[in-house]
Design an enzyme around this catalytic site. Structure first.
Site, PDB file in Angstrom:
ATOM      1  CE1 TYR A   1      -8.510   3.800   7.999  1.00 45.73           C
ATOM      2  CE2 TYR A   1      -8.909   6.056   8.654  1.00 45.73           C
ATOM      3  CZ  TYR A   1      -8.046   5.072   8.230  1.00 45.73           C
ATOM      4  OH  TYR A   1      -6.720   5.367   8.033  1.00 45.73           O
TER       5      TYR A   1
ATOM      6  CB  THR B   1       0.320  11.091   4.552  1.00 47.45           C
ATOM      7  OG1 THR B   1       0.280  11.247   5.971  1.00 47.45           O
ATOM      8  CG2 THR B   1       1.770  10.943   4.130  1.00 47.45           C
TER       9      THR B   1
ATOM     10  N   GLY C   1       0.825  -1.209   0.000  1.00 44.52           N
ATOM     11  CA  GLY C   1       0.000   0.000   0.000  1.00 44.52           C
ATOM     12  C   GLY C   1       0.858   1.257   0.000  1.00 44.52           C
TER      13      GLY C   1
ATOM     14  CB  SER D   1      -6.353  -0.505   7.449  1.00 45.47           C
ATOM     15  OG  SER D   1      -7.629   0.110   7.461  1.00 45.47           O
TER      16      SER D   1
ATOM     17  CB  THR E   1      -6.625  -0.733  -1.110  1.00 42.78           C
ATOM     18  OG1 THR E   1      -5.963  -1.061   0.114  1.00 42.78           O
ATOM     19  CG2 THR E   1      -8.119  -0.831  -0.908  1.00 42.78           C
ATOM     20  N   GLY E   2      -3.775  -2.342  -2.048  1.00 41.29           N
ATOM     21  CA  GLY E   2      -2.340  -2.210  -2.349  1.00 41.29           C
ATOM     22  C   GLY E   2      -2.045  -2.704  -3.764  1.00 41.29           C
TER      23      GLY E   2
ATOM     24  CG  ASP F   1      -7.687 -11.151   3.755  1.00 43.30           C
ATOM     25  OD1 ASP F   1      -7.552 -10.474   4.802  1.00 43.30           O
ATOM     26  OD2 ASP F   1      -8.690 -11.107   3.027  1.00 43.30           O
TER      27      ASP F   1
ATOM     28  CE1 TYR G   1      -4.563  -8.893  22.628  1.00 44.52           C
ATOM     29  CE2 TYR G   1      -2.505 -10.123  22.530  1.00 44.52           C
ATOM     30  CZ  TYR G   1      -3.868 -10.058  22.333  1.00 44.52           C
ATOM     31  OH  TYR G   1      -4.525 -11.160  21.849  1.00 44.52           O
TER      32      TYR G   1
END
Ligand code: UDP
Length: 316
Positions: A145, A175, A10, A75, A35-36, A56, A159
């Site tokens: 999102y 960006t 990506g 993502s 999408t990448g 995936d 975690y």
């Protein structure tokens, strides 16, 4: 150092892989190529220190060597794309993050998560500092999102608390730069590609809404510094230089020498009115601040899209 970059094909992932390889790390990129684009990694293809695995993250992880570091960049990130893949976006940030955190615990790997300025939603505080809790809709058109990124931040914190692993959270502000797909749907790529093709620039709303755009090399420098730091809380990485979308369109037209018109279209629901990072924390902790001006960044990005558009024409 063996480093895993998820979403490696990506926009952010590919720029990061190039940087880490230049730094001498052994890099494994995972990407489901939804999408990448594998072409983003063409320059690394024959490098023995680099591997791309098509995978995936909503499935169990493939066989991997022991990892020292994990950058979780997978993502969809453009509004039209995460809206096209809402459940996949929720799952890669929720289940995908959990899988990678389990692996970080197993390997003792350091884990960096690419969060987003969208955790602040349509912000009421301006500029946005890391301690601002946001103004977000849990059911709105951006919720797949925003909310999955917020959940991931909470999961990572839990975690780190339970297992004592080293975690990092970068909140990325808008960006732009090379390796963002011409049809990604975000504003800088849309305007430049439209200007190059002589098509109308699609302005959503009045164009008075603001964003603060950083060039991708500045982002990658900030991410690498954050990974190398010892700070586990969220850190904004963005360029505080704020401007309206109308100013951006005018600049793109001037820099491309395009005669395109500006076409005004409806503003999408829940489109944040303004956004600008407070980067005091990144400056203090990491000695980081953006170096590339909008002019310089746009010049490089326009050159990139010219080559992409020529490639499309050549391919018919
Ligand atoms: N935008 C626009 N035309 C476009 C794409 C986006 O006017 O072709 C606007 C969009 O409505 C938003 C801003 O530009 O106000 C930034 O949009 P983008 O999708 O790049 O990022 P985000 O909304 O996630 O900040």
């Amino acid at each position: 150092m063996t480093t895993l970059v998820t979403g490696g094909a990506g926009f952010v992932g590919a720029n990061l892989c190039e940087r880490l390889i230049a730094d001498g790390e052994t890099v494994i990129a995972l990407d489901n190529l939804v999408t990448g684009r594998a072409s983003n990694l063409a320059a690394l293809e024959s490098n023995p220190a680099f591997t791309l695995i098509t995978h995936d993250l909503n499935e169990e992880l493939p066989e991997l060597p022991r990892l020292d570091r994990i950058y979780h960049c997978a993502s969809p990130a453009s509004p039209p794309e995460y809206q096209k893949f809402p459940i996949e976006t929720l799952l890669v940030n929720a289940e995908g993050t959990r899988r990678l955190l389990d692996r970080a615990v197993e390997d003792g790997a350091r884990f960096l998560f690419t969060s987003t300025s969208e955790v602040y939603g349509d912000p009421l505080d301006h500029p946005q500092r890391e301690d601002y809790r946001g103004h977000v809709s849990s059911t709105g058109p951006r919720s797949m999102y925003d909310e999955s990124k917020r959940y991931a931040e909470a999961l990572i914190t839990a975690y780190a608390g339970r297992y004592g692993i080293e975690t990092r959270i970068v909140r990325i502000f808008n960006t732009y730069g090379p390796h963002m797909a011409p049809h990604d749907g975000r504003v800088v790529s849309n305007f430049i590609v439209q200007a190059i093709k002589g098509e109308p620039l699609t302005m959503y709303g009045t164009g008075q809404q603001t964003r603060s755009f950083q060039y991708v090399d500045d982002l990658i420098e900030g991410m690498v510094r954050l990974m190398n730091s010892s700070y586990s809380g969220p850190v904004n990485i963005g360029n505080p230089n704020e401007f309206t979308m109308l100013e951006l369109a005018t600049k793109v037209l001037a820099k491309t020498g395009s005669q395109s018109e500006i076409e005004f279209l409806p503003l999408p629901v829940d489109d944040p009115n303004r956004r600008r990072p407070d980067i005091t924390l990144a400056k203090t902790l990491l000695g980081w601040e953006p170096r590339v001006s909008l002019d310089e960044g746009l010049t490089k990005t326009i050159a990139y899209y010219r080559s992409q558009v020529l490639g499309e024409v050549a391919a018919g």
